[in-house]
Design a protein around this motif. Sequence first.
Motif, PDB file in Angstrom:
ATOM      1  N   ARG A 286      -4.349   0.599  -4.946  1.00  0.00           N
ATOM      2  CA  ARG A 286      -4.990  -0.547  -4.302  1.00  0.00           C
ATOM      3  C   ARG A 286      -6.502  -0.330  -4.250  1.00  0.00           C
ATOM      4  O   ARG A 286      -6.984   0.751  -3.918  1.00  0.00           O
ATOM      5  CB  ARG A 286      -4.442  -0.723  -2.889  1.00  0.00           C
ATOM      6  CG  ARG A 286      -5.078  -1.880  -2.145  1.00  0.00           C
ATOM      7  CD  ARG A 286      -4.507  -2.063  -0.782  1.00  0.00           C
ATOM      8  NE  ARG A 286      -4.505  -0.790  -0.057  1.00  0.00           N
ATOM      9  CZ  ARG A 286      -4.051  -0.668   1.179  1.00  0.00           C
ATOM     10  NH1 ARG A 286      -3.580  -1.708   1.809  1.00  0.00           N
ATOM     11  NH2 ARG A 286      -4.060   0.505   1.776  1.00  0.00           N
ATOM     12  N   GLY A 287      -7.225  -1.351  -4.655  1.00  0.00           N
ATOM     13  CA  GLY A 287      -8.668  -1.282  -4.631  1.00  0.00           C
ATOM     14  C   GLY A 287      -9.292  -0.649  -5.864  1.00  0.00           C
ATOM     15  O   GLY A 287     -10.517  -0.592  -5.990  1.00  0.00           O
ATOM     16  N   ARG A 288      -8.470  -0.176  -6.782  1.00  0.00           N
ATOM     17  CA  ARG A 288      -8.975   0.440  -8.016  1.00  0.00           C
ATOM     18  C   ARG A 288      -9.223  -0.636  -9.066  1.00  0.00           C
ATOM     19  O   ARG A 288      -8.668  -1.724  -9.014  1.00  0.00           O
ATOM     20  CB  ARG A 288      -7.966   1.448  -8.580  1.00  0.00           C
ATOM     21  CG  ARG A 288      -7.677   2.630  -7.683  1.00  0.00           C
ATOM     22  CD  ARG A 288      -8.889   3.577  -7.673  1.00  0.00           C
ATOM     23  NE  ARG A 288      -8.685   4.705  -6.819  1.00  0.00           N
ATOM     24  CZ  ARG A 288      -8.381   5.925  -7.246  1.00  0.00           C
ATOM     25  NH1 ARG A 288      -8.232   6.156  -8.518  1.00  0.00           N
ATOM     26  NH2 ARG A 288      -8.231   6.892  -6.383  1.00  0.00           N
ATOM     27  N   THR A 289     -10.020  -0.314 -10.029  1.00  0.00           N
ATOM     28  CA  THR A 289     -10.308  -1.213 -11.141  1.00  0.00           C
ATOM     29  C   THR A 289      -9.637  -0.665 -12.393  1.00  0.00           C
ATOM     30  O   THR A 289      -9.715   0.531 -12.658  1.00  0.00           O
ATOM     31  CB  THR A 289     -11.825  -1.315 -11.379  1.00  0.00           C
ATOM     32  OG1 THR A 289     -12.438  -1.804 -10.183  1.00  0.00           O
ATOM     33  CG2 THR A 289     -12.140  -2.258 -12.537  1.00  0.00           C
TER      34      THR A 289
ATOM     35  N   ASP B 270      -3.575   9.531  -3.594  1.00  0.00           N
ATOM     36  CA  ASP B 270      -4.394   8.356  -3.892  1.00  0.00           C
ATOM     37  C   ASP B 270      -3.545   7.096  -3.902  1.00  0.00           C
ATOM     38  O   ASP B 270      -2.310   7.158  -3.975  1.00  0.00           O
ATOM     39  CB  ASP B 270      -5.059   8.510  -5.266  1.00  0.00           C
ATOM     40  CG  ASP B 270      -6.182   9.522  -5.258  1.00  0.00           C
ATOM     41  OD1 ASP B 270      -6.787   9.724  -4.192  1.00  0.00           O
ATOM     42  OD2 ASP B 270      -6.460  10.093  -6.330  1.00  0.00           O
ATOM     43  N   GLU B 271      -4.227   5.963  -3.836  1.00  0.00           N
ATOM     44  CA  GLU B 271      -3.580   4.659  -3.947  1.00  0.00           C
ATOM     45  C   GLU B 271      -4.197   3.902  -5.112  1.00  0.00           C
ATOM     46  O   GLU B 271      -5.362   4.120  -5.460  1.00  0.00           O
ATOM     47  CB  GLU B 271      -3.766   3.843  -2.667  1.00  0.00           C
ATOM     48  CG  GLU B 271      -3.049   4.419  -1.473  1.00  0.00           C
ATOM     49  CD  GLU B 271      -3.211   3.540  -0.228  1.00  0.00           C
ATOM     50  OE1 GLU B 271      -4.025   2.586  -0.250  1.00  0.00           O
ATOM     51  OE2 GLU B 271      -2.508   3.820   0.750  1.00  0.00           O
TER      52      GLU B 271
END
Length: 181
Positions: free
Chosen positions: A168-171, A165-166
């Motif tokens: 980036r783009g997570r909250t 997983d990354e």
Amino acid sequence: MSNVVVAIATPLQHELVAWIAQVDDRVEVLYEPDLLPPPRYPSDHRGQLGFRREEEAQARWDELLASAEVLFGLPGDSPEGLREIVRRSERLRWVHATAAGAGEQLAAAELTPAELDRVAVTSSAGVHAVPLAEFALLGMLAFAKGLPRLLRDKAERHWDHYVVDELRGRTVLVLGLGGIG
């Protein structure tokens, strides 16, 4: 001008005790680590639960605390320890708690307005903010990158390609308005 007596009521590395003593020639530092509860782990400010001093050691401890104008650390790292030392030591003018959340201990100590006027209580709020925030980031990365699997693969000397997983783009939800948040 007279000396300012600083008593250290929590485990502290000897080089830090020396550093405090070197601040000014008028600073007299009292530190007897053999009177403190043995720490359970590094940076443990409370020490072994149920710790009791022998009668002679308790008398030495009481004398050390009673002579202090400044106290570094809360005795027993507890509201009860704070309340007791403020009420027993008329010389005491300043207590510095080593924890950032000392406000809760101060509230639980239920000191009177007169006691709060006589003794300033400060905390180490902010000291641990950056390291703890970095540990939070480490935890997020460890979960996203599958650290347990990486460590297991390393131990087994097994190298395989797989998707991770990354962030980036997570909250991220940040609770609290303190320095760590």
